[in-house]
Scaffold this active site. Structure first.
Site, PDB file in Angstrom:
ATOM      1  CG  ASP A  89      -2.119  -0.391   0.914  1.00 41.82           C
ATOM      2  OD1 ASP A  89      -2.362  -1.501   0.153  1.00 41.82           O
ATOM      3  OD2 ASP A  89      -3.124  -0.719   1.838  1.00 41.82           O
ATOM      4  NE  ARG A 125      13.698  -4.901 -15.490  1.00 48.00           N
ATOM      5  CZ  ARG A 125      13.055  -5.524 -15.054  1.00 48.00           C
ATOM      6  NH1 ARG A 125      14.666  -6.734 -14.043  1.00 48.00           N
ATOM      7  NH2 ARG A 125      12.132  -5.979 -15.318  1.00 48.00           N
ATOM      8  CG  HIS A 175       8.001  -6.043 -12.724  1.00 44.86           C
ATOM      9  ND1 HIS A 175       9.274  -5.986 -12.783  1.00 44.86           N
ATOM     10  CD2 HIS A 175       7.682  -7.409 -11.161  1.00 44.86           C
ATOM     11  CE1 HIS A 175       9.979  -6.335 -11.586  1.00 44.86           C
ATOM     12  NE2 HIS A 175       8.969  -7.090 -10.882  1.00 44.86           N
ATOM     13  CD  GLU A 182      11.415 -12.804 -12.450  1.00 45.07           C
ATOM     14  OE1 GLU A 182      11.450 -13.048 -11.491  1.00 45.07           O
ATOM     15  OE2 GLU A 182      13.371 -12.511 -11.911  1.00 45.07           O
ATOM     16  CG  ASN A 235      15.210 -10.279 -14.246  1.00 43.17           C
ATOM     17  OD1 ASN A 235      16.081  -9.754 -14.592  1.00 43.17           O
ATOM     18  ND2 ASN A 235      14.384 -10.830 -13.906  1.00 43.17           N
ATOM     19  CE1 TYR A 273      17.806 -11.563  -7.499  1.00 41.42           C
ATOM     20  CE2 TYR A 273      16.384 -12.190 -10.349  1.00 41.42           C
ATOM     21  CZ  TYR A 273      17.194 -11.066  -8.835  1.00 41.42           C
ATOM     22  OH  TYR A 273      16.618 -10.062  -9.174  1.00 41.42           O
ATOM     23  CD  GLU A 294      15.055  -8.496 -11.750  1.00 45.99           C
ATOM     24  OE1 GLU A 294      14.535  -9.154 -11.019  1.00 45.99           O
ATOM     25  OE2 GLU A 294      13.598  -7.428 -12.009  1.00 45.99           O
TER      26      GLU A 294
HETATM   27  C1  LIG Z   1      -6.455   4.747  -0.260  1.00 40.75           C
HETATM   28  O1  LIG Z   1      -5.426   3.401   1.415  1.00 40.75           O
HETATM   29  C2  LIG Z   1      -6.005   3.534   2.665  1.00 40.75           C
HETATM   30  C3  LIG Z   1      -5.370   2.424   3.513  1.00 40.75           C
HETATM   31  O2  LIG Z   1      -4.312   2.215   2.604  1.00 40.75           O
HETATM   32  C4  LIG Z   1      -6.602   4.068   2.961  1.00 40.75           C
HETATM   33  O3  LIG Z   1      -6.224   4.645   4.953  1.00 40.75           O
HETATM   34  C5  LIG Z   1      -7.185   5.291   2.939  1.00 40.75           C
HETATM   35  O4  LIG Z   1      -8.148   5.912   2.757  1.00 40.75           O
HETATM   36  C6  LIG Z   1      -7.379   5.515   1.138  1.00 40.75           C
HETATM   37  N1  LIG Z   1      -7.788   6.184   0.251  1.00 40.75           N
HETATM   38  C7  LIG Z   1      -9.256   6.786  -0.198  1.00 40.75           C
HETATM   39  C8  LIG Z   1      -9.350   7.735  -1.162  1.00 40.75           C
HETATM   40  O5  LIG Z   1      -9.892   5.670  -0.261  1.00 40.75           O
END
Ligand SMILES: *[C@@H]1O[C@H](CO)[C@@H](O)[C@H](O)[C@H]1NC(C)=O
Ligand SMILES: *[C@@H]1O[C@H](CO)[C@@H](O)[C@H](O)[C@H]1NC(C)=O
Ligand SMILES: *[C@@H]1O[C@H](CO)[C@@H](O)[C@H](O)[C@H]1NC(C)=O
Length: 493
Positions: A71, A96, A141, A186, A326, A328, A398
């Protein structure tokens, strides 16, 4: 030993000493890599659409250790100027990174282009170019738009055209400034990795059919995107488009397993390369035969590999300007014993070949369960690729090593020394035309099912700090010195 042998051996030793040339060819380029979902955060910024990784981690947070997700990640959505600064500090020739399809096309389709998404990537691209650093862009990706997944994602043949449309949009938006493109990162993880295990997004377990359907469709998508560039954009922009496969180098555990190791290589990267890079196209013949037999044994009336028509073979064959890789991991392979159980391919065994994978003996292992330090694997892989696909341009997209937290990452420095040495030997001794080397990664980031515990960064990121402060590790200073000297002979860093 007799005197003649002694003379010969000392001559060979002398030759190998004088031949150890630690300088990279003029024009050889160094870079570092990242990917959108792993660093950007801003998962719901403005009008960005949802991706399969957003859905996967939110649906069931326990899928990732400590309920971690991308997030916020490195918050590169807000920290892109610092990312450019780091590339400057390292003296990178190129950076990249990948585009988030759903940040640019919130619906997954070309009916709506996000101004905010386009602005974000324009800032990054222009900022890099202003500092003399080339943007090297991956189109995909792994963060597929969720609405496209709801239409069966990479198992719906229509996605080849949807992907090609997305590619046309981004070539149009950024092609004047971006000259190096990768369609896919990949593919084996997108198809085999996902459907064989169900533990990565989209979280669907379907090992017998989906990986191979996905495999073929993804090759078609790549080919269409390459041809659009070739026909509509190359004449004015003169860039290059390739794709990059993850290659595990596989050696026989004993002489009797030589053919098995060869088949395993074809089953690994070959399934995503042969159709593009070989002269004949289509599936790699050896593994195609094995799969046809196995499918009949399993009760299917046809091979689990969907057939390529001659027309489809022609469409895919030759769709490259370079071959990305890539690398590894190295493994040994042997035949399974009676009743032995298999772990899931791609990082486990190869049940279709009745093959058990082993770690090469007595080597240092990083924090990652799948990583083994086996530098000579890099050189042998490059030589094998040249034998398979010819004297074309090879781009290492990579290579890297995971550690725990901390700035004194001597083990990572040693890893880069050892692997770069093998790259140089492949270039200078074996004549493999490697033109770029890329470290994974510019900074610590969200490492998918491993969360944030496996740290691959030249820069450490403080994930407890809202600013996501980045600090160079010892390996960052080392890499900057290699780049500045254009040589592996660096004494201080
Ligand atoms: C976006 O996500 C976050 C959690 O990661 C949340 O707190 C937030 O309210 C969200 N924003 C919108 C505009 O939906
Ligand atoms: C070392 O190798 C590089 C790259 O192939 C080459 O340009 C250079 O001339 C070589 N130097 C010596 C001393 O052989
Ligand atoms: C390697 O490939 C590049 C890009 O195609 C080309 O410009 C260069 O001449 C090649 N080098 C060698 C030694 O073949």
């Amino acid at each position: 030993m007799d005197w003649l042998q002694a003379v010969l051996i000392s001559a060979v030793l002398a030759a190998s000493c004088t031949a150890s040339n630690r300088t990279f060819p003029p024009g050889f380029k160094f870079g570092a890599a990242s990917s959108s979902y792993q660093i950007e955060g801003g998962w719901n910024a403005t009008d960005k659409g949802e991706s399969i990784w957003d859905r996967f981690v939110h649906d069931d947070p326990t899928r990732i250790p400590n309920n971690e997700n991308g997030d916020v990640a490195c918050d590169s959505y807000n920290n892109w100027e610092r990312d450019i600064e780091m590339a400057v500090e390292l003296r990178l020739h190129f950076y990249r990174f990948s585009l988030s399809w759903s940040r640019i096309l919130p619906t997954g389709f070309n009916n709506r282009i996000s101004e905010d998404g386009v602005r974000y990537y324009n800032n990054l691209i222009d900022g890099l170019l202003a500092r003399g650093i080339e943007p090297f862009v991956t189109l995909f990706h792994w963060d597929l738009p969720q609405p496209v997944q709801e239409l069966s994602g990479w198992t719906n043949p229509l996605i080849a055209d949807w992907f090609a449309e997305y590619a046309r949009v981004v070539y149009t938006l950024f092609g004047d400034r971006v000259k190096m493109w990768l369609t896919f990162n990949e593919p084996i993880v997108v198809c085999d990795g996902a459907y064989n295990t169900g533990i990565i997004a989209p979280g669907i377990l379907n090992p017998e059919i989906a990986p191979y359907v996905c495999n073929k469709i993804l090759l078609m998508a790549h080919a269409k995107a390459w041809r659009i560039y070739d026909e509509e954009f190359r004449p004015k922009y003169h860039g290059k488009v390739g794709l990059t496969n993850m290659w595990v180098w596989i050696e026989p555990a004993a002489d009797e397993y030589k053919d098995l190791a060869e088949l395993a290589l074809q089953n690994f990267g070959g399934r995503y390369s042969h159709a593009i890079f070989s002269k004949e196209g289509g599936w790699p013949p050896g593994i195609e035969e094995v799969m046809a037999e196995n499918s009949l044994k399993r009760g299917y009336s046809k091979s689990q590999f969907p057939a390529f028509t001659e027309e489809e073979k022609d469409l895919v064959r030759g769709t490259y300007d370079f071959c990305g890789l890539n690398h590894y991991i190295s493994r040994l392979i042997r035949k399974a014993k009676e009743g032995e159980t298999f772990t899931a391919f791609p990082l486990g065994d190869v049940e279709d070949l009745d093959g058990i994978m082993l770690l090469p003996d007595g080597r240092e292992v990083g924090t990652s369960y799948w990583d083994v330090v086996y530098p000579v694997g890099m050189r042998r892989l490059l030589v094998w690729l040249k034998e398979q696909y010819g004297d074309i341009e090879y781009v290492i997209t990579e290579n890297g090593y995971p550690t725990g937290a901390g700035l004194e990452d001597t083990s990572r420095v040693n890893y880069y020394k050892d692997y770069l040495e093998q790259v140089l030997l492949a270039i200078n001794e074996d004549g493999v035309n490697v033109t770029h080397y890329t470290t994974w990664s510019l900074m610590d980031s969200f490492e998918w099912v491993d969360g944030y515990s496996h740290k691959f960064g030249l820069y450490e990121v403080d994930f407890t700090d809202p600013k996501r402060t980045r600090t160079p590790r010892q390996s960052a200073y080392y890499y900057a010195s290699v780049i500045a000297q254009h040589s592996l002979d660096v004494s201080t860093y």
